[in-house]
Write an enzyme that holds these catalytic residues in place. Structure first.
Site, PDB file in Angstrom:
ATOM      1  N   SER A 138       0.813  -1.313   0.216  1.00 27.90           N
ATOM      2  CA  SER A 138      -0.009   0.051   0.082  1.00 27.90           C
ATOM      3  C   SER A 138       1.044   1.114   0.087  1.00 27.90           C
ATOM      4  O   SER A 138       2.176   1.024   0.351  1.00 27.90           O
ATOM      5  CB  SER A 138      -0.778   0.038   1.290  1.00 27.90           C
ATOM      6  OG  SER A 138      -1.427   1.291   1.599  1.00 27.90           O
ATOM      7  N   TYR A 151      -1.829  -1.186  10.430  1.00 26.82           N
ATOM      8  CA  TYR A 151      -2.104  -1.318   9.061  1.00 26.82           C
ATOM      9  C   TYR A 151      -0.786  -0.728   8.458  1.00 26.82           C
ATOM     10  O   TYR A 151       0.161  -1.421   7.501  1.00 26.82           O
ATOM     11  CB  TYR A 151      -3.308  -0.496   8.394  1.00 26.82           C
ATOM     12  CG  TYR A 151      -3.489  -0.723   6.721  1.00 26.82           C
ATOM     13  CD1 TYR A 151      -4.250  -1.669   6.481  1.00 26.82           C
ATOM     14  CD2 TYR A 151      -3.099   0.238   5.803  1.00 26.82           C
ATOM     15  CE1 TYR A 151      -4.489  -1.896   5.092  1.00 26.82           C
ATOM     16  CE2 TYR A 151      -3.186  -0.050   4.505  1.00 26.82           C
ATOM     17  CZ  TYR A 151      -3.954  -0.982   4.079  1.00 26.82           C
ATOM     18  OH  TYR A 151      -4.255  -1.182   2.912  1.00 26.82           O
TER      19      TYR A 151
HETATM   20  P1  NAD Z   1     -11.288  -6.335  -0.129  1.00 28.60           P
HETATM   21  O1  NAD Z   1     -11.869  -6.101   1.126  1.00 28.60           O
HETATM   22  O2  NAD Z   1     -12.072  -5.968  -1.458  1.00 28.60           O
HETATM   23  O3  NAD Z   1     -10.515  -7.557  -0.428  1.00 28.60           O
HETATM   24  C1  NAD Z   1     -10.034  -8.402   0.819  1.00 28.60           C
HETATM   25  C2  NAD Z   1      -9.961  -9.725   0.317  1.00 28.60           C
HETATM   26  O4  NAD Z   1      -9.099 -10.412   1.373  1.00 28.60           O
HETATM   27  C3  NAD Z   1     -11.167 -10.468   0.246  1.00 28.60           C
HETATM   28  O5  NAD Z   1     -11.228 -11.570  -1.007  1.00 28.60           O
HETATM   29  C4  NAD Z   1     -11.427 -11.044   1.682  1.00 28.60           C
HETATM   30  O6  NAD Z   1     -12.376 -12.269   1.699  1.00 28.60           O
HETATM   31  C5  NAD Z   1     -10.168 -11.671   1.954  1.00 28.60           C
HETATM   32  N1  NAD Z   1      -9.615 -11.734   3.358  1.00 28.60           N
HETATM   33  C6  NAD Z   1      -9.969 -10.932   4.411  1.00 28.60           C
HETATM   34  N2  NAD Z   1      -9.539 -11.836   5.411  1.00 28.60           N
HETATM   35  C7  NAD Z   1      -8.771 -12.903   5.002  1.00 28.60           C
HETATM   36  C8  NAD Z   1      -8.365 -13.895   5.506  1.00 28.60           C
HETATM   37  N3  NAD Z   1      -8.271 -13.965   7.133  1.00 28.60           N
HETATM   38  N4  NAD Z   1      -8.142 -14.754   5.034  1.00 28.60           N
HETATM   39  C9  NAD Z   1      -8.267 -15.066   3.629  1.00 28.60           C
HETATM   40  N5  NAD Z   1      -8.766 -14.041   3.055  1.00 28.60           N
HETATM   41  C10 NAD Z   1      -9.114 -12.858   3.605  1.00 28.60           C
HETATM   42  O7  NAD Z   1     -10.299  -5.378  -0.052  1.00 28.60           O
HETATM   43  P2  NAD Z   1      -9.142  -4.719  -1.211  1.00 28.60           P
HETATM   44  O8  NAD Z   1      -9.062  -3.115  -1.011  1.00 28.60           O
HETATM   45  O9  NAD Z   1      -9.122  -5.408  -2.459  1.00 28.60           O
HETATM   46  O10 NAD Z   1      -7.787  -5.091  -0.588  1.00 28.60           O
HETATM   47  C11 NAD Z   1      -6.846  -6.125  -0.868  1.00 28.60           C
HETATM   48  C12 NAD Z   1      -5.346  -5.547  -0.449  1.00 28.60           C
HETATM   49  O11 NAD Z   1      -5.132  -4.337  -1.302  1.00 28.60           O
HETATM   50  C13 NAD Z   1      -5.217  -5.614   0.948  1.00 28.60           C
HETATM   51  O12 NAD Z   1      -4.021  -6.010   1.338  1.00 28.60           O
HETATM   52  C14 NAD Z   1      -5.252  -4.085   0.936  1.00 28.60           C
HETATM   53  O13 NAD Z   1      -4.457  -3.687   2.147  1.00 28.60           O
HETATM   54  C15 NAD Z   1      -4.523  -3.437  -0.067  1.00 28.60           C
HETATM   55  N6  NAD Z   1      -4.861  -2.286  -0.555  1.00 28.60           N
HETATM   56  C16 NAD Z   1      -6.067  -1.767  -0.841  1.00 28.60           C
HETATM   57  C17 NAD Z   1      -6.220  -0.389  -1.049  1.00 28.60           C
HETATM   58  C18 NAD Z   1      -7.629   0.179  -1.239  1.00 28.60           C
HETATM   59  O14 NAD Z   1      -7.488   1.350  -1.401  1.00 28.60           O
HETATM   60  N7  NAD Z   1      -8.576  -0.602  -1.314  1.00 28.60           N
HETATM   61  C19 NAD Z   1      -5.079   0.559  -1.103  1.00 28.60           C
HETATM   62  C20 NAD Z   1      -3.703  -0.035  -0.942  1.00 28.60           C
HETATM   63  C21 NAD Z   1      -3.718  -1.549  -0.633  1.00 28.60           C
END
Ligand code: NAD
Length: 256
Positions: A138, A151
């Site tokens: 991130s 985080y």
């Molecule tokens: P999201 O909530 O849409 O997806 C998260 C995924 O992780 C889902 O498939 C969920 O089922 C899975 N998950 C959660 N806990 C879990 C566990 N204990 N075991 C297995 N699977 C699990 O969120 P996202 O935004 O797509 O996030 C994905 C990644 O991207 C994360 O690591 C997040 O930190 C990172 N990220 C997101 C953003 C953003 O703005 N959305 C920005 C930077 C980084």
């Protein structure tokens, strides 16, 4: 480009993980999905691209279940060639109010799970002398925001882990890199938008604009497809010497 290879994407039942999995599948990679919630819909989306798709519901906070998932990938797919460590959660609170169990869960899911998947994937990649580990960190792996201590700690940690693992494999065909997104409109961020709208008693659309204006100079959300395309580049021969980088895709967030 990835025909005959297998990509395992953690947390790929929604959001960024699903977007990245679909991009890799479009280039011919077989896909192992993981994550909570509905898996049939995402499986059907991947299968429609004509590749083999599997699913394992391992909880990324549980090392034993992670090991079972990696064994499943070896038995059903012959191993993991592209490992995308993406599963992640968020919790927002000041340090003194941060629930201890939330801290532990964030460190386990957002950081330690990548250690477990990577340590179990590397021997198979070494045997083939080819592999790609792509950690979805991130912009919070590079800079901090208040109220996101767990985080930010986990994401800075995964950037450090990326560099160490890249160095250990620098003389091999295995590269390890991180992608550092800014705001992407997924369920993880929608919750923060909804919380802001409720807290400030404003419309959800206004909260969305405020959220972007505060941090992301482009005022546009990054898309899962844009992140998937960068993951594809990291899988390409052109990226053979891209090693240990933390590449932000953040609309200018970290440039400020
Ligand atoms: P999201 O909530 O849409 O997806 C998260 C995924 O992780 C889902 O498939 C969920 O089922 C899975 N998950 C959660 N806990 C879990 C566990 N204990 N075991 C297995 N699977 C699990 O969120 P996202 O935004 O797509 O996030 C994905 C990644 O991207 C994360 O690591 C997040 O930190 C990172 N990220 C997101 C953003 C953003 O703005 N959305 C920005 C930077 C980084």
């Amino acid at each position: 480009m990835l025909k005959g290879k297998t990509a395992l994407v953690t947390g790929s039942t929604s959001g960024i993980g699903l977007g990245v999995a679909l991009c890799l599948a479009r280039q011919g990679a077989n896909i192992v999905l993981n994550g909570f919630g509905d898996s049939e819909g995402p499986k059907a989306q991947v299968a429609a691209l004509g590749v083999k798709v599997g699913y394992h519901g391992a909880d990324m906070s549980k090392p034993g279940e992670i090991a079972q998932m990696m064994s499943y990938a070896t038995e059903q797919f012959g191993g993991v060639d592209v490992l995308v460590n993406n599963a992640g959660i968020q919790h927002v609170a000041n340090v003194e109010d941060f629930p201890v169990e939330k801290w532990d869960a964030i460190i386990a899911i957002n950081l330690s799970s990548a250690f477990h998947t990577t340590r179990l994937a590397i021997p198979g990649m070494r045997a083939k002398n080819w592999g790609r580990v792509i950690n979805i960190a991130s912009v919070h792996g590079l800079v901090a925001s208040a109220q996101k201590s767990a985080y930010v700690a986990a994401k800075h940690g995964i950037v450090g882990f990326t560099k160490a693992a890249a160095l250990e494999n620098a003389k091999t065909g295995i590269t390890v890199n991180a992608i550092c997104p800014g705001w992407v409109l997924t369920s993880l961020v929608q919750k923060q938008i909804d919380d802001r709208a409720a807290r400030e008693n404003i419309a959800v659309d206004v909260a969305k604009r405020e959220l972007l204006a505060e941090k992301q100079p482009s005022l546009q959300f990054v898309t899962p497809e844009q992140l998937g395309e960068l993951a594809l580049f990291l899988c390409s021969p052109a990226a053979d010497n891209v090693r240990g980088v933390a590449w932000n895709v953040d609309g200018g967030w970290a440039a400020q």
